[in-house]
Design a protein around this motif. Structure first.
Motif, PDB file in Angstrom:
ATOM      1  N   ARG A  13     -10.627  14.191  -1.013  1.00 48.41           N
ATOM      2  CA  ARG A  13     -10.235  15.601  -1.041  1.00 48.41           C
ATOM      3  C   ARG A  13      -9.027  15.801  -0.141  1.00 48.41           C
ATOM      4  NH1 ARG A  13     -15.390  17.172   1.027  1.00 48.41           N
ATOM      5  NH2 ARG A  13     -15.459  18.532  -0.779  1.00 48.41           N
ATOM      6  N   GLU A  14      -8.318  16.868  -0.388  1.00 48.43           N
ATOM      7  CA  GLU A  14      -7.156  17.233   0.425  1.00 48.43           C
ATOM      8  C   GLU A  14      -7.601  17.478   1.870  1.00 48.43           C
ATOM      9  OE1 GLU A  14      -3.761  17.761  -0.249  1.00 48.43           O
ATOM     10  OE2 GLU A  14      -4.219  16.746  -2.146  1.00 48.43           O
ATOM     11  N   GLY A  15      -6.767  17.082   2.808  1.00 53.41           N
ATOM     12  CA  GLY A  15      -7.027  17.356   4.215  1.00 53.41           C
ATOM     13  C   GLY A  15      -8.055  16.442   4.859  1.00 53.41           C
ATOM     14  N   CYS A  16      -8.415  15.363   4.212  1.00 55.30           N
ATOM     15  CA  CYS A  16      -9.429  14.434   4.724  1.00 55.30           C
ATOM     16  C   CYS A  16      -8.713  13.204   5.285  1.00 55.30           C
ATOM     17  CB  CYS A  16     -10.381  14.054   3.580  1.00 55.30           C
ATOM     18  SG  CYS A  16     -11.449  12.648   3.930  1.00 55.30           S
ATOM     19  N   HIS A  17      -8.709  13.061   6.613  1.00 57.07           N
ATOM     20  CA  HIS A  17      -7.991  11.923   7.207  1.00 57.07           C
ATOM     21  C   HIS A  17      -8.629  10.589   6.865  1.00 57.07           C
ATOM     22  CE1 HIS A  17     -11.076  12.341  10.313  1.00 57.07           C
ATOM     23  NE2 HIS A  17     -10.759  11.128  10.693  1.00 57.07           N
ATOM     24  N   LEU A  18      -9.959  10.550   6.728  1.00 60.59           N
ATOM     25  CA  LEU A  18     -10.616   9.302   6.320  1.00 60.59           C
ATOM     26  C   LEU A  18     -10.215   8.920   4.899  1.00 60.59           C
ATOM     27  CD1 LEU A  18     -14.257   9.724   7.712  1.00 60.59           C
ATOM     28  CD2 LEU A  18     -12.426   8.282   8.623  1.00 60.59           C
ATOM     29  N   CYS A  19      -9.971   9.918   4.066  1.00 58.61           N
ATOM     30  CA  CYS A  19      -9.564   9.672   2.683  1.00 58.61           C
ATOM     31  C   CYS A  19      -8.187   9.019   2.627  1.00 58.61           C
ATOM     32  CB  CYS A  19      -9.569  10.967   1.879  1.00 58.61           C
ATOM     33  SG  CYS A  19     -11.207  11.738   1.756  1.00 58.61           S
ATOM     34  N   VAL A  20      -7.290   9.440   3.497  1.00 54.54           N
ATOM     35  CA  VAL A  20      -5.945   8.863   3.551  1.00 54.54           C
ATOM     36  C   VAL A  20      -6.037   7.384   3.935  1.00 54.54           C
ATOM     37  CG1 VAL A  20      -3.732   8.920   4.765  1.00 54.54           C
ATOM     38  CG2 VAL A  20      -4.833  11.056   4.059  1.00 54.54           C
ATOM     39  N   ILE A  21      -6.832   7.088   4.952  1.00 56.29           N
ATOM     40  CA  ILE A  21      -7.007   5.700   5.398  1.00 56.29           C
ATOM     41  C   ILE A  21      -7.656   4.872   4.292  1.00 56.29           C
ATOM     42  CG2 ILE A  21      -8.214   4.218   7.055  1.00 56.29           C
ATOM     43  CD1 ILE A  21      -7.912   6.620   9.059  1.00 56.29           C
ATOM     44  N   ALA A  22      -8.689   5.414   3.659  1.00 58.61           N
ATOM     45  CA  ALA A  22      -9.376   4.690   2.579  1.00 58.61           C
ATOM     46  C   ALA A  22      -8.430   4.431   1.416  1.00 58.61           C
ATOM     47  CB  ALA A  22     -10.602   5.475   2.117  1.00 58.61           C
ATOM     48  N   ALA A  23      -7.582   5.403   1.069  1.00 58.82           N
ATOM     49  CA  ALA A  23      -6.641   5.232  -0.040  1.00 58.82           C
ATOM     50  C   ALA A  23      -5.657   4.107   0.259  1.00 58.82           C
ATOM     51  CB  ALA A  23      -5.897   6.537  -0.314  1.00 58.82           C
ATOM     52  N   GLU A  24      -5.157   4.054   1.485  1.00 57.12           N
ATOM     53  CA  GLU A  24      -4.221   2.990   1.867  1.00 57.12           C
ATOM     54  C   GLU A  24      -4.898   1.626   1.789  1.00 57.12           C
ATOM     55  OE1 GLU A  24      -3.036   4.269   5.766  1.00 57.12           O
ATOM     56  OE2 GLU A  24      -1.625   5.748   4.985  1.00 57.12           O
ATOM     57  N   THR A  25      -6.110   1.534   2.317  1.00 55.75           N
ATOM     58  CA  THR A  25      -6.854   0.271   2.314  1.00 55.75           C
ATOM     59  C   THR A  25      -7.193  -0.158   0.900  1.00 55.75           C
ATOM     60  OG1 THR A  25      -7.809   0.812   4.477  1.00 55.75           O
ATOM     61  CG2 THR A  25      -8.923  -0.903   3.187  1.00 55.75           C
ATOM     62  N   LEU A  26      -7.707   0.777   0.108  1.00 56.37           N
ATOM     63  CA  LEU A  26      -8.121   0.454  -1.254  1.00 56.37           C
ATOM     64  C   LEU A  26      -6.922   0.052  -2.113  1.00 56.37           C
ATOM     65  CD1 LEU A  26     -10.586   0.271  -3.065  1.00 56.37           C
ATOM     66  CD2 LEU A  26     -10.227   2.659  -3.694  1.00 56.37           C
ATOM     67  N   THR A  27      -5.798   0.728  -1.942  1.00 54.01           N
ATOM     68  CA  THR A  27      -4.596   0.390  -2.700  1.00 54.01           C
ATOM     69  C   THR A  27      -4.124  -1.021  -2.368  1.00 54.01           C
ATOM     70  OG1 THR A  27      -3.952   2.710  -2.847  1.00 54.01           O
ATOM     71  CG2 THR A  27      -2.209   1.085  -3.159  1.00 54.01           C
ATOM     72  N   ARG A  28      -4.192  -1.387  -1.099  1.00 55.90           N
ATOM     73  CA  ARG A  28      -3.782  -2.734  -0.664  1.00 55.90           C
ATOM     74  C   ARG A  28      -4.690  -3.799  -1.281  1.00 55.90           C
ATOM     75  NH1 ARG A  28      -5.863  -5.373   3.486  1.00 55.90           N
ATOM     76  NH2 ARG A  28      -6.574  -3.486   4.516  1.00 55.90           N
ATOM     77  N   ILE A  29      -6.000  -3.604  -1.189  1.00 56.55           N
ATOM     78  CA  ILE A  29      -6.958  -4.580  -1.723  1.00 56.55           C
ATOM     79  C   ILE A  29      -6.852  -4.647  -3.247  1.00 56.55           C
ATOM     80  CG2 ILE A  29      -9.399  -5.206  -1.914  1.00 56.55           C
ATOM     81  CD1 ILE A  29      -8.172  -5.526   0.918  1.00 56.55           C
ATOM     82  N   ALA A  30      -6.735  -3.499  -3.888  1.00 57.98           N
ATOM     83  CA  ALA A  30      -6.615  -3.467  -5.349  1.00 57.98           C
ATOM     84  C   ALA A  30      -5.361  -4.215  -5.792  1.00 57.98           C
ATOM     85  CB  ALA A  30      -6.571  -2.026  -5.842  1.00 57.98           C
ATOM     86  N   GLY A  31      -4.273  -4.057  -5.051  1.00 61.26           N
ATOM     87  CA  GLY A  31      -3.037  -4.756  -5.367  1.00 61.26           C
ATOM     88  C   GLY A  31      -3.203  -6.265  -5.320  1.00 61.26           C
ATOM     89  N   GLU A  32      -3.985  -6.748  -4.365  1.00 58.28           N
ATOM     90  CA  GLU A  32      -4.253  -8.187  -4.272  1.00 58.28           C
ATOM     91  C   GLU A  32      -5.005  -8.684  -5.503  1.00 58.28           C
ATOM     92  OE1 GLU A  32      -6.107  -9.378  -0.583  1.00 58.28           O
ATOM     93  OE2 GLU A  32      -4.897  -7.945   0.549  1.00 58.28           O
ATOM     94  N   ALA A  33      -5.799  -7.802  -6.111  1.00 63.02           N
ATOM     95  CA  ALA A  33      -6.583  -8.166  -7.294  1.00 63.02           C
ATOM     96  C   ALA A  33      -5.839  -7.844  -8.591  1.00 63.02           C
ATOM     97  CB  ALA A  33      -7.926  -7.436  -7.269  1.00 63.02           C
ATOM     98  N   GLY A  34      -4.629  -7.285  -8.466  1.00 54.97           N
ATOM     99  CA  GLY A  34      -3.874  -6.913  -9.657  1.00 54.97           C
ATOM    100  C   GLY A  34      -4.429  -5.682 -10.356  1.00 54.97           C
ATOM    101  N   LEU A  35      -5.078  -4.808  -9.586  1.00 59.21           N
ATOM    102  CA  LEU A  35      -5.684  -3.601 -10.133  1.00 59.21           C
ATOM    103  C   LEU A  35      -5.004  -2.357  -9.587  1.00 59.21           C
ATOM    104  CD1 LEU A  35      -9.438  -4.580  -9.611  1.00 59.21           C
ATOM    105  CD2 LEU A  35      -8.161  -4.633 -11.764  1.00 59.21           C
ATOM    106  N   GLY A  36      -5.178  -1.262 -10.287  1.00 59.50           N
ATOM    107  CA  GLY A  36      -4.745   0.033  -9.808  1.00 59.50           C
ATOM    108  C   GLY A  36      -5.950   0.792  -9.272  1.00 59.50           C
ATOM    109  N   VAL A  37      -5.672   1.908  -8.642  1.00 65.30           N
ATOM    110  CA  VAL A  37      -6.726   2.767  -8.104  1.00 65.30           C
ATOM    111  C   VAL A  37      -6.552   4.150  -8.702  1.00 65.30           C
ATOM    112  CG1 VAL A  37      -7.692   3.835  -6.028  1.00 65.30           C
ATOM    113  CG2 VAL A  37      -6.791   1.505  -5.929  1.00 65.30           C
ATOM    114  N   SER A  38      -7.620   4.705  -9.196  1.00 64.17           N
ATOM    115  CA  SER A  38      -7.618   6.074  -9.698  1.00 64.17           C
ATOM    116  C   SER A  38      -8.134   6.981  -8.594  1.00 64.17           C
ATOM    117  CB  SER A  38      -8.516   6.166 -10.937  1.00 64.17           C
ATOM    118  OG  SER A  38      -8.635   7.498 -11.352  1.00 64.17           O
TER     119      SER A  38
END
Length: 86
Positions: A13-38
Motif C-alpha cells: 500500500r502507499e505510504g508503507c516503508h516496509l513495502c518499499v523495502i520489500a519491493a526492492e528486495t523482491l525485484t532484486r531476487i526476481a531478477g536473478e530468477a529471470g522473473l518480474g514482480v506484479s
C-alpha cells in the motif's frame, strides 16, 4: 482463456516503508530468477484490504502466501531454485 497469475506478486500500500523495502528486495531476487514482480495495492480492492490490510507487505508465490512483513530471502531463493550468493 484467462492468463495465469504472475509467479511473484507483492501486496502493498502507499505510504508503507516496509513495502518499499520489500519491493526492492523482491525485484532484486526476481531478477536473478529471470522473473518480474506484479505489485498490487491492497487498498484498490476491498477484499484484499480486508484479508491483508494489517499484514502488508505480503509476498505471493504462485498465488500462495509466501511471507509477510519482510521477504524471506533464503526461503524464496530455495523455492525459486536460485543458489545462495557466495
Amino acid at each position: 482463456m484467462t492468463e495465469p497469475a504472475p509467479r511473484l506478486q507483492l501486496l502493498s500500500r502507499e505510504g508503507c516503508h516496509l513495502c518499499v523495502i520489500a519491493a526492492e528486495t523482491l525485484t532484486r531476487i526476481a531478477g536473478e530468477a529471470g522473473l518480474g514482480v506484479s505489485l498490487v495495492d491492497v487498498d484498490s480492492d476491498p477484499e484484499l484490504r480486508i484479508e491483508y490490510g494489517d499484514r502488508v507487505p505480503v509476498v505471493l508465490l504462485d498465488g500462495r502466501e509466501h511471507s509477510h512483513f519482510t521477504v524471506d530471502v533464503p526461503r524464496l531463493r530455495r523455492d525459486l531454485g536460485i543458489p545462495a550468493p557466495h
